[in-house]
Design a protein around this motif. Structure first.
Motif, PDB file in Angstrom:
ATOM      1  N   GLY A 246       0.787  -1.223   0.000  1.00 28.61           N
ATOM      2  CA  GLY A 246       0.000   0.000   0.000  1.00 28.61           C
ATOM      3  C   GLY A 246       0.818   1.270   0.000  1.00 28.61           C
ATOM      4  O   GLY A 246       0.238   2.369   0.029  1.00 28.61           O
ATOM      5  N   ASN A 247       2.149   1.159  -0.054  1.00 29.71           N
ATOM      6  CA  ASN A 247       3.004   2.332   0.109  1.00 29.71           C
ATOM      7  C   ASN A 247       3.439   2.988  -1.190  1.00 29.71           C
ATOM      8  O   ASN A 247       3.635   4.201  -1.255  1.00 29.71           O
ATOM      9  N   GLY A 248       3.646   2.215  -2.221  1.00 29.95           N
ATOM     10  CA  GLY A 248       4.297   2.704  -3.435  1.00 29.95           C
ATOM     11  C   GLY A 248       5.746   2.255  -3.451  1.00 29.95           C
ATOM     12  O   GLY A 248       6.320   1.850  -2.430  1.00 29.95           O
ATOM     13  N   ALA A 249       6.356   2.307  -4.625  1.00 33.18           N
ATOM     14  CA  ALA A 249       7.726   1.822  -4.794  1.00 33.18           C
ATOM     15  C   ALA A 249       8.743   2.849  -4.296  1.00 33.18           C
ATOM     16  O   ALA A 249       8.499   4.050  -4.322  1.00 33.18           O
ATOM     17  N   ASP A 250       9.889   2.349  -3.865  1.00 34.80           N
ATOM     18  CA  ASP A 250      10.970   3.247  -3.434  1.00 34.80           C
ATOM     19  C   ASP A 250      11.489   4.085  -4.599  1.00 34.80           C
ATOM     20  O   ASP A 250      11.790   5.266  -4.435  1.00 34.80           O
ATOM     21  N   ALA A 265       4.001   7.647 -12.478  1.00 32.49           N
ATOM     22  CA  ALA A 265       5.228   7.413 -11.718  1.00 32.49           C
ATOM     23  C   ALA A 265       5.247   8.243 -10.440  1.00 32.49           C
ATOM     24  O   ALA A 265       5.632   7.755  -9.362  1.00 32.49           O
ATOM     25  N   PHE A 266       4.799   9.489 -10.555  1.00 31.80           N
ATOM     26  CA  PHE A 266       4.812  10.392  -9.399  1.00 31.80           C
ATOM     27  C   PHE A 266       3.947   9.850  -8.263  1.00 31.80           C
ATOM     28  O   PHE A 266       4.356   9.862  -7.089  1.00 31.80           O
ATOM     29  N   TYR A 267       2.765   9.365  -8.603  1.00 34.12           N
ATOM     30  CA  TYR A 267       1.842   8.900  -7.556  1.00 34.12           C
ATOM     31  C   TYR A 267       2.061   7.440  -7.171  1.00 34.12           C
ATOM     32  O   TYR A 267       1.503   6.974  -6.176  1.00 34.12           O
ATOM     33  N   ALA A 268       2.884   6.719  -7.942  1.00 30.19           N
ATOM     34  CA  ALA A 268       3.131   5.313  -7.628  1.00 30.19           C
ATOM     35  C   ALA A 268       4.338   5.123  -6.722  1.00 30.19           C
ATOM     36  O   ALA A 268       4.646   3.998  -6.333  1.00 30.19           O
ATOM     37  N   ARG A 269       5.025   6.198  -6.345  1.00 30.33           N
ATOM     38  CA  ARG A 269       6.197   6.065  -5.474  1.00 30.33           C
ATOM     39  C   ARG A 269       5.788   6.223  -4.016  1.00 30.33           C
ATOM     40  O   ARG A 269       4.770   6.849  -3.677  1.00 30.33           O
ATOM     41  N   ASP A 270       6.601   5.688  -3.169  1.00 32.21           N
ATOM     42  CA  ASP A 270       6.400   5.822  -1.728  1.00 32.21           C
ATOM     43  C   ASP A 270       6.674   7.268  -1.300  1.00 32.21           C
ATOM     44  O   ASP A 270       7.315   8.032  -2.036  1.00 32.21           O
ATOM     45  N   LEU A 271       6.196   7.657  -0.130  1.00 29.10           N
ATOM     46  CA  LEU A 271       6.563   8.944   0.446  1.00 29.10           C
ATOM     47  C   LEU A 271       8.087   9.005   0.544  1.00 29.10           C
ATOM     48  O   LEU A 271       8.730   8.038   0.954  1.00 29.10           O
ATOM     49  N   ALA A 272       8.649  10.139   0.159  1.00 22.80           N
ATOM     50  CA  ALA A 272      10.094  10.343   0.139  1.00 22.80           C
ATOM     51  C   ALA A 272      10.793   9.424  -0.855  1.00 22.80           C
ATOM     52  O   ALA A 272      12.004   9.253  -0.804  1.00 22.80           O
ATOM     53  N   GLY A 273      10.029   8.846  -1.773  1.00 23.54           N
ATOM     54  CA  GLY A 273      10.613   8.010  -2.809  1.00 23.54           C
ATOM     55  C   GLY A 273      11.168   8.843  -3.956  1.00 23.54           C
ATOM     56  O   GLY A 273      11.138  10.075  -3.953  1.00 23.54           O
ATOM     57  N   THR A 274      11.670   8.150  -4.968  1.00 17.91           N
ATOM     58  CA  THR A 274      12.350   8.809  -6.082  1.00 17.91           C
ATOM     59  C   THR A 274      11.655   8.487  -7.393  1.00 17.91           C
ATOM     60  O   THR A 274      11.305   7.333  -7.647  1.00 17.91           O
ATOM     61  N   VAL A 275      11.451   9.521  -8.221  1.00 14.79           N
ATOM     62  CA  VAL A 275      10.998   9.340  -9.596  1.00 14.79           C
ATOM     63  C   VAL A 275      12.159   9.676 -10.515  1.00 14.79           C
ATOM     64  O   VAL A 275      12.816  10.705 -10.340  1.00 14.79           O
ATOM     65  N   GLY A 296       4.221  17.774  -0.523  1.00 11.57           N
ATOM     66  CA  GLY A 296       3.763  16.847   0.515  1.00 11.57           C
ATOM     67  C   GLY A 296       4.319  15.445   0.380  1.00 11.57           C
ATOM     68  O   GLY A 296       4.434  14.724   1.382  1.00 11.57           O
ATOM     69  N   ARG A 297       4.663  15.032  -0.823  1.00 13.43           N
ATOM     70  CA  ARG A 297       5.182  13.675  -0.989  1.00 13.43           C
ATOM     71  C   ARG A 297       6.688  13.584  -0.777  1.00 13.43           C
ATOM     72  O   ARG A 297       7.231  12.496  -0.611  1.00 13.43           O
ATOM     73  N   GLY A 298       7.373  14.745  -0.805  1.00 14.31           N
ATOM     74  CA  GLY A 298       8.805  14.738  -0.533  1.00 14.31           C
ATOM     75  C   GLY A 298       9.584  13.952  -1.569  1.00 14.31           C
ATOM     76  O   GLY A 298       9.151  13.746  -2.697  1.00 14.31           O
ATOM     77  N   GLY A 299      10.756  13.508  -1.174  1.00 19.13           N
ATOM     78  CA  GLY A 299      11.573  12.679  -2.046  1.00 19.13           C
ATOM     79  C   GLY A 299      12.224  13.468  -3.162  1.00 19.13           C
ATOM     80  O   GLY A 299      12.435  14.681  -3.064  1.00 19.13           O
ATOM     81  N   SER A 300      12.521  12.762  -4.258  1.00 25.76           N
ATOM     82  CA  SER A 300      13.289  13.348  -5.344  1.00 25.76           C
ATOM     83  C   SER A 300      12.616  13.111  -6.685  1.00 25.76           C
ATOM     84  O   SER A 300      12.126  12.006  -6.954  1.00 25.76           O
ATOM     85  N   LEU A 301      12.621  14.138  -7.515  1.00 27.46           N
ATOM     86  CA  LEU A 301      12.169  14.037  -8.900  1.00 27.46           C
ATOM     87  C   LEU A 301      13.396  14.307  -9.760  1.00 27.46           C
ATOM     88  O   LEU A 301      13.918  15.422  -9.777  1.00 27.46           O
ATOM     89  N   LYS A 302      13.873  13.284 -10.458  1.00 24.89           N
ATOM     90  CA  LYS A 302      15.138  13.388 -11.170  1.00 24.89           C
ATOM     91  C   LYS A 302      14.959  13.122 -12.658  1.00 24.89           C
ATOM     92  O   LYS A 302      14.120  12.321 -13.059  1.00 24.89           O
ATOM     93  N   SER A 303      15.791  13.770 -13.454  1.00 24.95           N
ATOM     94  CA  SER A 303      15.931  13.426 -14.861  1.00 24.95           C
ATOM     95  C   SER A 303      17.268  12.728 -15.042  1.00 24.95           C
ATOM     96  O   SER A 303      18.270  13.133 -14.440  1.00 24.95           O
TER      97      SER A 303
END
Length: 361
Positions: A246-250, A265-275, A296-303
């Motif tokens: 129920g969390n989403g992928a790391d 991809a953005f909504y399928a990651r865990d909190l503080a996860g990475t896209v 609110g979801r934190g983490g990293s959005l990377k290219s």
């Protein structure tokens, strides 16, 4: 003296490619002429043909290549005639602010050969990604040549020049997948499958492949996917969450390059996860996300640029892993073809019938 060889050009937007005589100049300072042994047919070449990169026609297509250095110009010391090399399209400069900060994989001033290859009538060619390797020989900057073990097959080694490196690097270098992580990969073409292979190399515990084509999902399993989701019939976000308590992928790797799949991809990651975005969008595409969700979801959005690779470091390492039996590069090669078969290879790629066609000289 300049040489005449056979090569494949894209003469104009969406026009059929054709084999033409190409004039290769002698290498100038910092340049090398490479005799091509094999070159993969990458989706980026199709983008060039369709005018999706720029309109600097005619293009000399091909860039996922391996071959032997034939001659070098003045001042070249990193490669010599007879060296077996993989060509890369990000020859680092060593002097820009990224290189000087010890991050050459981000080099902001990568370079190509200064001289132009031409048609017989003198028309200058734009080499795909500064390489142009659907040709018997090509002219590149010497920094675009990375020496590797000559015992490896050119047909598999060349794939590290673009798609396979982009996918593996998206997982290992950009996404920094670690042991025990959960990873989802959206889009299971050549780059997506390479990301799956990279996640497996990194020790991911759960690797979820997402695509709309069951054939591609079957191939993804062979590359290391532990679970598959057909997003034509199932909501990929809900499916990925269900497979991750129920969390989403790391780490979620988007290998399509579309706003719809990026949002998934953005909504399928865990909190503080990475896209990680490694799919290449077109210039007209726009992305809209609620800024509060980004916060609110934190983490990293990377290219991921070319898998954030450093060819001199990563190409020899991945060749070694292949030779040890830990990375099956041959699994990416669906078929080998001739120089006159590229138009048909584009059609098979578009229809999803191949993972990679490879031109063998």
């Amino acid at each position: 003296m300049p040489q005449q060889v056979q090569g494949v050009i894209a003469p104009g937007k969406n026009e059929p490619v054709r084999v033409e005589t190409i004039v290769i100049p002698d290498p100038g300072p910092g340049e090398a002429v490479v005799k091509i042994q094999a070159c993969g047919v990458c989706h980026t070449d199709l983008h060039y043909k369709q005018g999706g990169i720029n309109d600097e026609f005619p293009f000399l297509l091909g860039h996922e290549a391996a071959g032997v250095v034939e001659s070098v110009g003045e001042g070249v010391t990193d490669v010599a005639p007879g060296d077996f090399v993989i060509l890369n399209w990000r020859a680092v400069c060593g002097q820009c602010r990224a290189c000087l900060r010890g991050r050459p994989w981000y080099c902001f001033d990568t370079h190509n050969a200064e001289q132009k290859m031409t048609l017989l009538d003198g028309t200058e060619l734009s080499p795909a990604l500064g390489i142009g390797a659907f040709a018997e020989k090509t002219l590149v900057a010497s920094g675009q040549c990375t020496k590797v073990d000559p015992e490896v097959s050119p047909a598999v080694a060349g794939l590290l020049g673009c798609g396979v490196m982009a996918g593996i690097g998206a997982a290992i270098n950009t996404g920094q997948v670690g042991r025990g992580d959960s990873v989802a990969v959206i889009g299971c073409g050549g780059v997506g499958d390479a990301a799956i292979a990279g996640a497996r190399l990194a020790g991911a515990a759960k690797i979820i492949a997402v695509d709309i084509d069951d054939r591609k999902l079957e191939t993804a399993k062979k590359m290391g996917a532990t679970h598959t989701v057909n997003s034509r019939s199932d909501d990929p976000v809900e499916a990925i969450r269900a497979l991750t308590d129920g969390n989403g992928a790391d780490v979620v790797i988007e290998a399509v390059g579309r706003p719809e799949t990026y949002q998934q991809a953005f909504y399928a990651r865990d909190l503080a996860g990475t896209v990680v975005l490694v799919g290449v969008p077109t210039p007209d595409m726009k992305l809209e996300l609620p800024l509060l969700d980004v916060f609110g979801r934190g983490g990293s959005l990377k290219s991921s640029w070319y898998g954030d690779c450093l060819p001199s470091r990563d190409f020899p390492m991945l060749v070694d892993l292949h030779q040890q039996g830990r990375l099956d590069l041959a699994a990416f090669v669906t078929e080998t073809i001739g120089l006159g078969d590229i138009e048909q290879a584009f059609a098979r790629m578009h229809d999803g019938d191949v993972l990679r066609s490879v031109v063998v000289f």
